[in-house]
Design a protein around this motif. Structure first.
Motif, mmCIF file in Angstrom:
data_model
loop_
_atom_site.group_PDB
_atom_site.id
_atom_site.type_symbol
_atom_site.label_atom_id
_atom_site.label_comp_id
_atom_site.label_asym_id
_atom_site.label_seq_id
_atom_site.Cartn_x
_atom_site.Cartn_y
_atom_site.Cartn_z
ATOM 1 N N ASP A 207 0.833 -1.212 0.000
ATOM 2 C CA ASP A 207 0.000 0.000 0.000
ATOM 3 C C ASP A 207 0.862 1.255 0.000
ATOM 4 O O ASP A 207 0.585 2.220 -0.717
ATOM 5 C CB ASP A 207 -0.913 0.009 1.230
ATOM 6 N N VAL A 208 1.908 1.260 0.813
ATOM 7 C CA VAL A 208 2.768 2.439 0.920
ATOM 8 C C VAL A 208 3.473 2.705 -0.400
ATOM 9 O O VAL A 208 3.448 3.823 -0.930
ATOM 10 C CB VAL A 208 3.782 2.254 2.060
ATOM 11 N N VAL A 209 4.086 1.678 -0.961
ATOM 12 C CA VAL A 209 4.802 1.842 -2.230
ATOM 13 C C VAL A 209 3.830 2.223 -3.341
ATOM 14 O O VAL A 209 4.094 3.126 -4.149
ATOM 15 C CB VAL A 209 5.563 0.553 -2.587
ATOM 16 N N GLY A 210 2.690 1.559 -3.370
ATOM 17 C CA GLY A 210 1.699 1.849 -4.405
ATOM 18 C C GLY A 210 1.159 3.256 -4.323
ATOM 19 O O GLY A 210 0.936 3.912 -5.357
ATOM 20 N N GLY A 211 0.959 3.779 -3.114
ATOM 21 C CA GLY A 211 0.433 5.133 -2.957
ATOM 22 C C GLY A 211 1.401 6.187 -3.452
ATOM 23 O O GLY A 211 1.008 7.141 -4.130
ATOM 24 N N LEU A 212 2.694 6.025 -3.134
ATOM 25 C CA LEU A 212 3.689 6.981 -3.589
ATOM 26 C C LEU A 212 3.835 6.938 -5.108
ATOM 27 O O LEU A 212 3.956 7.971 -5.769
ATOM 28 C CB LEU A 212 5.033 6.699 -2.926
ATOM 29 N N PHE A 213 3.818 5.734 -5.678
ATOM 30 C CA PHE A 213 3.928 5.597 -7.128
ATOM 31 C C PHE A 213 2.715 6.203 -7.817
ATOM 32 O O PHE A 213 2.838 6.934 -8.808
ATOM 33 C CB PHE A 213 4.071 4.114 -7.493
ATOM 34 N N ALA A 214 1.525 5.933 -7.268
ATOM 35 C CA ALA A 214 0.301 6.470 -7.872
ATOM 36 C C ALA A 214 0.258 7.985 -7.800
ATOM 37 O O ALA A 214 -0.261 8.647 -8.709
ATOM 38 C CB ALA A 214 -0.926 5.873 -7.175
ATOM 39 N N THR A 215 0.795 8.559 -6.740
ATOM 40 C CA THR A 215 0.810 10.015 -6.621
ATOM 41 C C THR A 215 1.613 10.647 -7.741
ATOM 42 O O THR A 215 1.178 11.624 -8.374
ATOM 43 C CB THR A 215 1.393 10.429 -5.257
ATOM 44 N N GLY A 216 2.795 10.099 -8.014
ATOM 45 C CA GLY A 216 3.593 10.621 -9.107
ATOM 46 C C GLY A 216 2.879 10.513 -10.434
ATOM 47 O O GLY A 216 2.897 11.457 -11.244
ATOM 48 N N LEU A 217 2.216 9.396 -10.686
ATOM 49 C CA LEU A 217 1.483 9.223 -11.935
ATOM 50 C C LEU A 217 0.300 10.179 -12.018
ATOM 51 O O LEU A 217 0.003 10.719 -13.100
ATOM 52 C CB LEU A 217 0.990 7.776 -12.058
ATOM 53 N N ASN A 218 -0.388 10.397 -10.901
ATOM 54 C CA ASN A 218 -1.564 11.269 -10.917
ATOM 55 C C ASN A 218 -1.199 12.714 -11.240
ATOM 56 O O ASN A 218 -1.937 13.407 -11.939
ATOM 57 C CB ASN A 218 -2.288 11.208 -9.566
ATOM 58 N N VAL A 219 -0.060 13.181 -10.721
ATOM 59 C CA VAL A 219 0.370 14.543 -11.038
ATOM 60 C C VAL A 219 0.561 14.689 -12.545
ATOM 61 O O VAL A 219 0.143 15.685 -13.156
ATOM 62 C CB VAL A 219 1.668 14.889 -10.281
ATOM 63 N N LEU A 220 1.180 13.687 -13.165
ATOM 64 C CA LEU A 220 1.400 13.726 -14.607
ATOM 65 C C LEU A 220 0.109 13.530 -15.391
ATOM 66 O O LEU A 220 -0.055 14.070 -16.487
ATOM 67 C CB LEU A 220 2.416 12.645 -15.011
ATOM 68 N N ALA A 221 -0.821 12.777 -14.816
ATOM 69 C CA ALA A 221 -2.056 12.446 -15.532
ATOM 70 C C ALA A 221 -3.117 13.532 -15.438
ATOM 71 O O ALA A 221 -4.147 13.447 -16.112
ATOM 72 C CB ALA A 221 -2.631 11.128 -14.993
ATOM 73 N N HIS A 222 -2.879 14.557 -14.625
ATOM 74 C CA HIS A 222 -3.869 15.621 -14.437
ATOM 75 C C HIS A 222 -3.217 16.980 -14.734
ATOM 76 O O HIS A 222 -2.944 17.762 -13.817
ATOM 77 C CB HIS A 222 -4.428 15.597 -13.018
ATOM 78 N N PRO A 223 -2.989 17.292 -16.008
ATOM 79 C CA PRO A 223 -2.315 18.556 -16.349
ATOM 80 C C PRO A 223 -3.190 19.785 -16.184
ATOM 81 O O PRO A 223 -2.680 20.904 -16.155
ATOM 82 C CB PRO A 223 -1.939 18.354 -17.820
ATOM 83 N N THR A 224 -4.507 19.608 -16.081
ATOM 84 C CA THR A 224 -5.407 20.743 -15.889
ATOM 85 C C THR A 224 -5.926 20.772 -14.467
ATOM 86 O O THR A 224 -5.841 19.779 -13.730
ATOM 87 C CB THR A 224 -6.592 20.681 -16.873
ATOM 88 N N LEU A 225 -6.490 21.894 -14.080
ATOM 89 C CA LEU A 225 -7.006 22.052 -12.721
ATOM 90 C C LEU A 225 -8.387 21.401 -12.641
ATOM 91 O O LEU A 225 -9.415 22.065 -12.678
ATOM 92 C CB LEU A 225 -7.067 23.535 -12.358
ATOM 93 N N ASP A 226 -8.380 20.075 -12.495
ATOM 94 C CA ASP A 226 -9.624 19.302 -12.503
ATOM 95 C C ASP A 226 -10.034 18.947 -11.080
ATOM 96 O O ASP A 226 -9.479 19.460 -10.101
ATOM 97 C CB ASP A 226 -9.473 18.055 -13.375
ATOM 98 N N GLU A 227 -10.999 18.048 -10.954
ATOM 99 C CA GLU A 227 -11.530 17.701 -9.635
ATOM 100 C C GLU A 227 -10.466 17.075 -8.742
ATOM 101 O O GLU A 227 -10.446 17.315 -7.531
ATOM 102 C CB GLU A 227 -12.714 16.744 -9.779
ATOM 103 N N TRP A 228 -9.553 16.291 -9.330
ATOM 104 C CA TRP A 228 -8.508 15.656 -8.519
ATOM 105 C C TRP A 228 -7.686 16.727 -7.811
ATOM 106 O O TRP A 228 -7.372 16.605 -6.631
ATOM 107 C CB TRP A 228 -7.612 14.802 -9.416
ATOM 108 N N TRP A 229 -7.323 17.785 -8.525
ATOM 109 C CA TRP A 229 -6.561 18.877 -7.923
ATOM 110 C C TRP A 229 -7.417 19.704 -6.972
ATOM 111 O O TRP A 229 -6.942 20.165 -5.920
ATOM 112 C CB TRP A 229 -5.990 19.784 -9.009
#
Length: 570
Positions: A207-229
């Motif tokens: 869970d810990v490793v997956g969360g950190l990895f997913a965070t990096g991917l999410n920043v790249l996957a959300h280039p606009t100011l959308d709901e995730w941001w």
């Protein structure tokens, strides 16, 4: 609501900071610090590691709580023996289980649950305070739309008001350096404490490793100011908590403190600009005295006069960050931000590299290639972060690296515009706007603007920066700051829907430069440079940018002149 999962497991004598590997010698009659480690279980079953530090036996006291992703010993505030201090390692970091969600909704829910639990524990007298620095402050700003139980006051140093706009994607331009740095700082303690986690619950490591990895991917996957941001930014004030904000004008998160103060000033907020990631200027304590008085007054009810202190205290540089850190600075106080009475003086960018109050009647253009620029010369916030981490030795040995003189070759890799020497000192403090019409050959390229103080000997020291992707020309008018003439002096960019520029099409852009805080001395000059984006951002194909100069649609710079100052230019 969470529940207690175990009794106190560890009590150790340590130094007052709680960071030493071995206890310092103490007299037998001196009170000794007690450290209690305890795991807290959230409503979804995830265990969080908490550390309580108390001077002397653990007794009910006002308790300062900090939520940190940086593991053990990451407390960022020293408190007196009148308080207990509770460090909470947020989920998916340090020795806490679960998946890191980039300070999003699940972490925000944990904040409320932990506070409800802490308020009722034997170490608490029912009065809590919050402390945060950088990511731990961001965690709290992101949670402010939730009711935070038992909290009497807060001290927040640095931190973002909107994680997208203030740090990771300012101006719609991805800011790789701080994002990568934060993940590294979070990941390292999680890795170092991984053995304990594996022994306790091997499955939680994934869970810990997956969360950190997913965070990096999410920043790249959300280039606009959308709901995730939007879930990781300011969503309103559900509390009535007085907050002391502390930061510095050169800080990598400086914009956040100003915007948070504006959002919370009705609750009695104070703003002290006296150093953050950007370093502690000599002759100051970085707001430590204000922080101690703030807690004593708002939590313990001590009449110490802190409520009568100026609500805004600004420590201005006098030419450069290096001299500012060395003690060359001046303090200006006010009751609000922007400082009441500030006037925004408009200077026109002109052919011949001029920056003048007079608008040239003749229309011309100026072009430059958007070749990536050296961060130490053009990326003021990230440079302060790097220098605080050790780069200052290099820039000290090679001072040209920290000046903007060589940031561009005018007419090729940039364009610079400079005023005549100032006739008298002038204090600038507030947001800065560059209003221009520009065409590009490369959609999605960045407009990068640097404001510098040019000394009489020609050395140019960068003070602040503005950045804007050419895919985001829009501005949210109702959220933008205007002056008494109706001119936008702090544009609130619309980053929700990109609109890529067409080849060679001139469009209007309003570039927000983060607030400047500097006294320009008589004989110095003001310079704005347009260069390629910093190497701290992703590499992109070079483009040719062309801006209009002169006439009613020529480029203009709006500068905040404090009351009592005059921008004395011929």
């Amino acid at each position: 609501m969470g529940k207690r999962t175990g009794a106190a497991l560890l009590a150790a004598v340590v130094t007052a900071s709680g960071l030493a590997l071995a206890p310092a010698p103490v007299r037998a009659d001196e009170p000794q610090d007690v450290v209690v480690q305890e795991r807290f279980t959230t409503s979804d079953g995830v265990e969080l590691q908490t550390t309580l530090t108390s001077t002397g036996p653990v007794t009910p006291k006002p308790t300062v709580v900090e939520f940190s992703p940086y593991g053990r010993g990451s407390e960022s505030l020293d408190v007196s023996a009148d308080y207990n201090f509770l460090l909470v390692q947020i989920r998916g970091t340090g020795d806490s289980d679960g998946s890191f969600d980039a300070l999003g909704p699940r972490t925000q829910a944990d904040v409320v649950e932990v506070l409800e639990w802490a308020c009722q524990q034997p170490f608490s007298d029912g009065r809590l305070a919050l402390n945060g620095f950088s990511a731990s402050a961001i965690t709290l700003y992101n949670s402010w739309h939730l009711e935070l139980p038992c909290v009497e006051a807060a001290i927040l140093k640095s931190g973002t008001h909107e994680l997208y706009r203030d740090l990771l994607v300012p101006g719609g331009v991805l800011n790789l350096l701080p994002g990568a740095g934060v993940l590294a700082l979070i990941g390292a303690p999680a890795l170092l404490q991984g053995l304990d986690r594996l022994q306790r619950d091997p499955g939680s490591a994934l869970d810990v490793v997956g969360g950190l990895f997913a965070t990096g991917l999410n920043v790249l996957a959300h280039p606009t100011l959308d709901e995730w941001w939007q879930q990781r930014g300011w969503r309103g004030d559900a509390n009535d908590i007085p907050v002391l904000m502390v930061n510095g004008f050169y800080d990598v998160e400086s914009r956040g403190a100003f915007e948070a103060f504006r959002a919370l000033r009705a609750d009695g907020a104070h703003l002290v600009m006296e150093g953050g990631h950007d370093g502690l200027p000599a002759g100051t304590d970085g707001g430590a005295a204000e922080a101690a008085a703030w807690l004593d007054h708002h939590v313990r009810g001590i009449d110490n006069g802190i409520e009568d202190a100026p609500r805004v205290s600004l420590t201005l540089a006098q030419g450069s960050r290096a001299s500012y850190l060395a003690g060359e600075h001046v303090t200006v106080t006010a009751d609000d931000w922007p400082v009441p009475g500030t006037t925004w003086t408009e200077l026109a960018l002109a052919s011949g590299k001029g920056l003048s109050p007079s608008v040239p009647a003749r229309r011309t253009t100026a072009s430059y290639l958007t070749v990536p620029s050296l961060p130490t010369m053009t990326d003021v916030p990230n440079t302060s972060l790097l220098e605080a981490s050790g780069l200052s030795a290099l820039t000290g040995a090679l001072p040209l690296l920290a000046q903007s003189n060589l940031a561009s070759i005018d007419g090729l890799t940039g364009q610079s515009f400079t005023t005549a020497p100032l006739g008298s000192d002038v204090d600038l403090a507030g947001p800065v706007t560059l209003d221009l019409e520009l065409a590009t050959t490369t959609p999605g390229s960045g407009i990068w603007a640097v404001l510098s103080d040019v000394a009489p000997d020609g050395r140019a020291h960068p003070l602040t920066v503005g950045r804007l992707s050419t895919s985001f020309p829009g501005v949210v008018e109702e959220r933008s700051l205007t002056d008494d003439q109706g001119r936008v002096v702090q544009p609130y960019g619309d980053y929700t829907n990109p609109s890529p520029a067409r080849l060679g099409q001139f469009r209007r852009y309003q570039v927000e430069l983060w607030p400047v805080g500097n006294r320009f001395r008589a004989g110095h000059r003001i310079r704005v440079q347009l260069v390629g984006t910093s190497l701290a951002s992703p590499l992109a194909l070079p483009g040719l940018h062309t801006l209009r100069l002169g006439g009613p649609d020529g480029a203009r710079l709006r500068l905040p002149v404090l009351p009592g100052s005059t921008l004395d230019l011929p």
